[in-house]
Design a protein around this motif. Sequence first.
Motif, PDB file in Angstrom:
ATOM      1  N   ALA A 149      -6.479   2.502   5.316  1.00 11.84           N
ATOM      2  CA  ALA A 149      -6.568   2.332   6.773  1.00 11.84           C
ATOM      3  C   ALA A 149      -6.397   0.882   7.205  1.00 11.84           C
ATOM      4  O   ALA A 149      -6.068   0.608   8.362  1.00 11.84           O
ATOM      5  N   LYS A 150      -6.591  -0.054   6.243  1.00 10.91           N
ATOM      6  CA  LYS A 150      -6.465  -1.472   6.598  1.00 10.91           C
ATOM      7  C   LYS A 150      -5.864  -2.216   5.419  1.00 10.91           C
ATOM      8  O   LYS A 150      -6.473  -2.345   4.362  1.00 10.91           O
ATOM      9  N   GLY A 151      -4.609  -2.679   5.613  1.00 12.33           N
ATOM     10  CA  GLY A 151      -3.927  -3.394   4.552  1.00 12.33           C
ATOM     11  C   GLY A 151      -4.566  -4.741   4.267  1.00 12.33           C
ATOM     12  O   GLY A 151      -5.219  -5.348   5.122  1.00 12.33           O
ATOM     13  N   VAL A 152      -4.349  -5.271   3.056  1.00 11.79           N
ATOM     14  CA  VAL A 152      -4.949  -6.550   2.653  1.00 11.79           C
ATOM     15  C   VAL A 152      -4.428  -7.707   3.505  1.00 11.79           C
ATOM     16  O   VAL A 152      -5.181  -8.594   3.916  1.00 11.79           O
ATOM     17  N   ILE A 153      -3.136  -7.720   3.780  1.00  4.96           N
ATOM     18  CA  ILE A 153      -2.515  -8.815   4.533  1.00  4.96           C
ATOM     19  C   ILE A 153      -2.334  -8.466   5.996  1.00  4.96           C
ATOM     20  O   ILE A 153      -2.760  -9.196   6.896  1.00  4.96           O
ATOM     21  N   SER A 154      -1.713  -7.295   6.224  1.00  5.30           N
ATOM     22  CA  SER A 154      -1.376  -6.941   7.609  1.00  5.30           C
ATOM     23  C   SER A 154      -2.570  -6.456   8.406  1.00  5.30           C
ATOM     24  O   SER A 154      -2.579  -6.576   9.639  1.00  5.30           O
ATOM     25  N   GLY A 155      -3.567  -5.910   7.756  1.00  3.75           N
ATOM     26  CA  GLY A 155      -4.722  -5.370   8.457  1.00  3.75           C
ATOM     27  C   GLY A 155      -4.437  -4.069   9.173  1.00  3.75           C
ATOM     28  O   GLY A 155      -5.280  -3.579   9.921  1.00  3.75           O
ATOM     29  N   GLU A 156      -3.257  -3.487   8.981  1.00  7.65           N
ATOM     30  CA  GLU A 156      -2.885  -2.232   9.634  1.00  7.65           C
ATOM     31  C   GLU A 156      -2.787  -1.128   8.587  1.00  7.65           C
ATOM     32  O   GLU A 156      -2.742  -1.400   7.386  1.00  7.65           O
TER      33      GLU A 156
END
Length: 574
Positions: A149-156
């Motif tokens: 639900a939350k990417g490491v870099i993009s946060g999306e």
Amino acid sequence: MTGGFFDVDIFRGLAFRILLFLTLALLPFGLIAVFQTREIVRQAESNSELSLLALTDQSASTERSIFQEAFGAAEALSALAQLYSTDARACSAFLEAYRRAAGIYSFIGYLPPDGVMRCSSGGQTFDFSDFPGFAKEVEAARRQITYSAKGVISGEPVLVLSQPFFTRAGFAGFMTMSVPLTAIAEETFSPLSGMPANLVTFNADGVVLRSDRGAVITQADLPAGQSLASLVGAKPVVFKDKNRGDATRLYAVVPIVPDVAYAMSIWRPEELAPGLRQSIGLSMVLPVIMWLASLVVAFWSLNRLAVRHIRKLGRQMRLFAYNRRVPRTSLGQSVPRELEQIQTAFARMADSIVRDEAALEDSLRDKNILLKEVHHRVKNNLQLISSIMNMQIRRAQSEDARQVLKRLQDRILSLATVHKNLYQTEELDRVDAGKLAEEIVGQMLSMGLSASRGVEVTQSYDSFQMDADDAAPLTLLMSEAVTNALKYIGAPGPGIAPRLNISLTLQSDDTVEFKVSNTTSGAIGSEGTGLGTQLISAFARQLGGAVDVGFEASEHWITLTFPLRERVKQRYDF
């Protein structure tokens, strides 16, 4: 049909009438309905399934391309990441350069088996060793796609593709590629006419990765009858089921990446082509109409021509079985010839059975009377011989002679007791073994054991039926064993009363155990040297059993174990 052509004998047959009615019912439809409608249904269903699978595969084509490209890139990058394994900064710079060049990935990283990612496009160190399930993923070492639900870099929201790679030393880690969901949505094939209402992508664990609609709507539209995980590994399939909102849906499942990701399209039944639905409906209704028509005609004809008459004949047979009442009335008019013949044959058979049973009962009664008389006379003759021997015992000059005659008298009385029990029972070939043993032992104790000796006697006998052929050797063996016990019984010590225990037991495995044990005041002589021991062994062989004789701690025992015959296995509780 009361006269004319149809009164000919052949037309009154049951088979002709049933064949005539069934032929009239099935002849117009038989060749057409059975073959053509079946082929129409099969072809229509096959075409419908192929169409749904093709549309599903087309709708998932873009995701397939993205996943295949990502896994291919991961395989290539895993080899290069090994070259930079000692230089985390150079490795991270290389992965970042590739990410920028590809333009679709938000993050790329090399995750070694220890769970500490030092080489990544983000240029940072990430520790995944404590993440839930990481140890199981390392152990499985499989290609997979997961949702974050939350990417490491993009946060999306992203899809994380993990590609395991191996060296000669074994498992070397995962190359992970993160693909934003927004990037997939931008490149996904635009829905056209005939596309599914919802396309769901799920992984090998049955977890939803992406959907064309919101998560709540997607969850409500999933099949209620089976889980997504149960569809993993199967070939492309189409099935109908209720969704979790209890609405009927059609589901088509195709693999995107085999054993890794699958696409499932969800269709409303009204979305199918109207012509296809009508074709399937007509193909299904026509056989039903044919079947109902043939069923009605067949049922009416069978009930009118056969069933009602057979039921009446069955009632007559049941009455005869219950009270031997011979039927005197016919089945009625317009009865098929075959049933009339059966009813006539049954009436004749019933008369013959009643006469034969009466003769058999008379013969059996005479036989029983004769057998009872035989057993009674044999018993009387044996008792007469016993009385003569008793007179001889009183005239015997020596004690040894008297003992020998006394032993012979006991054996004769045992046989007399068997015949007495046989003529007192209804079943002349079987006796109650417990009752027989109790009577024989009681008779011997009353004659051979005086009250002044102070012997404590314990008796136990199970009641069960026994074949008369086995009863004779058993009673003779009992006589020898009890006589032997009375001969050697004594007090085991000062102030202790002598004991005598006798038992006849039917074991759970349908074997019989007869045991006699007694206390003694000293050692017993050597075994197997006397006539009694020889007779006991001979009687045991006749019964097919084994004898165990022992002496320990001032107690002597003899145990006989033999099988109960199969045809008389029966135990009674009184």
